[in-house]
Scaffold this motif. Structure first.
Motif, PDB file in Angstrom:
ATOM      1  N   LYS A 183       0.810  -1.224   0.000  1.00 28.84           N
ATOM      2  CA  LYS A 183       0.000   0.000   0.000  1.00 28.84           C
ATOM      3  C   LYS A 183       0.844   1.276   0.000  1.00 28.84           C
ATOM      4  CE  LYS A 183      -4.515  -1.425   1.692  1.00 28.84           C
ATOM      5  NZ  LYS A 183      -4.318  -2.828   2.121  1.00 28.84           N
TER       6      LYS A 183
ATOM      7  N   SER B  16      -7.090   1.963  -2.890  1.00 30.23           N
ATOM      8  CA  SER B  16      -6.948   0.865  -3.849  1.00 30.23           C
ATOM      9  C   SER B  16      -7.329   1.382  -5.232  1.00 30.23           C
ATOM     10  CB  SER B  16      -7.848  -0.306  -3.447  1.00 30.23           C
ATOM     11  OG  SER B  16      -7.598  -1.429  -4.288  1.00 30.23           O
TER      12      SER B  16
ATOM     13  N   SER C 207      -5.414  -3.499  -6.093  1.00 28.32           N
ATOM     14  CA  SER C 207      -4.222  -2.701  -6.403  1.00 28.32           C
ATOM     15  C   SER C 207      -2.936  -3.513  -6.469  1.00 28.32           C
ATOM     16  CB  SER C 207      -4.073  -1.536  -5.422  1.00 28.32           C
ATOM     17  OG  SER C 207      -3.805  -1.975  -4.116  1.00 28.32           O
TER      18      SER C 207
END
Ligand SMILES: *Cc1c(COP(=O)(O)O)cnc(C)c1O
Length: 411
Positions: free
Chosen positions: A99, A202, A247
């Motif tokens: 992330k 995302s 993602s």
């Protein structure tokens, strides 16, 4: 295997209105549309400048610790007795998951745009922690909206965000979880769009986020392809990754999209394939609209987003990125499911035989790779190991014990 020419990928879509085929777009109130248009324009100009590209490159290397390695899991492969399994180690990216790749990009864009504050919602806290990290790095304020229920459940991540200097805003209406947190964060953003920017976690939400987050995650695919080639002199037969919003999956797939490589998104099969017991959106959903964009969506009788479940909180989303929705229709990505039991098996096994405790999200992809490796007999599978499992250790051991034998009694 490739049904279409993706030679211009990733620039061939979305189109100017943010559509990936019929998916994506932006279904939002006009006042929000104005702000999204500004972000789109800023991103399209700023992200092409030498200064932006150089700074992001330097951050990747010196702050995030990239490139993360590709690792040949030979003991795991031997135990499966078939194809060879390789892992792209996003668990070794700073903060322990992929992330941060897009949060640093979003933070850098905010800095170039002269913003002072990053705003987002978080469910389990993973996106909140990554964004708070980016904010601390850039010296920006950070405001994370989180349901009161999640604040109690995810206490360590709340502590992390606060240590990183973020303000955690408790959301006390409705079910007091992720959906209300999204509403609350959007409201806060609309109060001060000049000084703040909303950062989505995302490849979901209105345009330009599915494009922007994808672009920032392509680093995973670019690195993987080169590293895998260096190690083996060729390409893997299969690349797989878990899919929540999508993602980490689109990040690694982007490196192989125009190659003769099978791409598999692994969705959470949960407790059963009855509606409400899983979150296998691309596999079982129908086109619909959620959070301002069109995608495959798990829906109830009325067409509303259905309740979803996964043992991995990062995967329990009823929608999926618009690009995944398009690539599913084009037949370029195949979607499979891994259930809770197989995921736990992979979680325990990877910990024991390779010394890597995976995130429960990532363990879905490992579980699928283990099954496929046995079936394939020869060849190779590259798995995106999206994050590390420290956040899940306590939950897993308290609920299921320390081995699959113990867990079987409780499943
Ligand atoms: C959030 C998260 C995911 C799911 O998000 P995607 O956008 O589908 O990648 C997967 N793995 C980890 C470790 C996560 O934190």
């Amino acid at each position: 295997m490739t049904t279409k020419d993706y030679a211009r990928y990733p620039h061939q879509y979305p189109d100017a209105s943010g559509h990936f085929g019929s998916y994506g777009g932006s279904y939002i109130p006009p006042e929000l549309q104005v702000e999204m248009d500004k972000i789109t324009k800023a991103y399209q100009t700023i992200s092409q400048t030498h200064r932006f590209i150089e700074e992001l490159r330097s951050i990747r290397k010196h702050f995030q610790g990239r490139p993360t390695p590709v690792f040949h899991a030979d003991r795991l492969s031997e135990m499966c007795g078939g194809a060879q399994i390789y892992l792209k180690r996003e668990d070794l990216n700073h903060t322990g998951a992929h992330k941060l790749n897009h949060c640093m990009g979003e933070g850098l864009l905010a800095k170039f745009m002269g913003k002072k504050k990053l705003i987002a919602e978080t469910g389990a806290g993973q996106h909140g922690v990554a964004l708070a990290t980016a904010a601390a790095y850039f010296g920006l304020e950070c405001e994370i909206h989180m349901g009161e229920v999640d604040i109690v459940k995810e206490a360590p991540n709340v502590t992390r965000m606060k240590l990183l200097g973020a303000t955690v805003v408790p959301v006390s209406f409705g079910l007091r979880t992720l959906k209300e947190a999204v509403d609350s964060a959007f409201q806060a953003y609309l109060k001060d769009p000049v000084n703040s920017i909303y950062c989505i976690g995302s490849v979901v939400g209105p345009h330009p986020f599915p494009m922007m987050v994808r672009d920032f995650q392509t680093i995973v695919g670019i690195e993987s392809k080169e590293q895998y080639f260096d190690m083996t002199g060729g390409l893997p037969d299969v690349v797989c990754a878990c899919v929540g919003g999508g993602s980490n999956a689109i990040g690694i797939f982007s490196g192989f999209i125009n190659d003769p490589v099978k791409l598999v998104g692994v969705e959470p099969g949960g407790r059963s394939l009855n509606l409400g017991d899983h979150a296998a959106t691309a596999a079982f959903g129908k086109p619909g609209i959620i959070h301002g964009f069109k995608c495959y969506l798990l829906q109830d009788q009325e067409g509303e987003p259905a309740p979803v479940y996964s043992i991995a909180s990062g995967l329990d989303y009823p929608g999926v990125g618009p690009e995944h929705s398009l690539l599913k229709d084009e037949g370029r990505i195949t979607y499979e499911v891994a259930d809770d039991a197989d995921t736990l098996d992979a979680f325990y096994l990877l910990s024991r035989v390779e010394g890597i405790i995976p995130a429960l999200e990532s363990a879905h992809a490992v579980a699928y790779a283990m099954k496929l490796a046995k079936e394939m007999e020869i060849g190779s599978i590259l798995v995106n190991l999206s994050g590390r499992g420290d956040k899940d250790m306590e939950f897993v051991t308290e609920e299921y014990g320390f081995s699959m034998d113990e867990a079987k009694k409780k499943l």
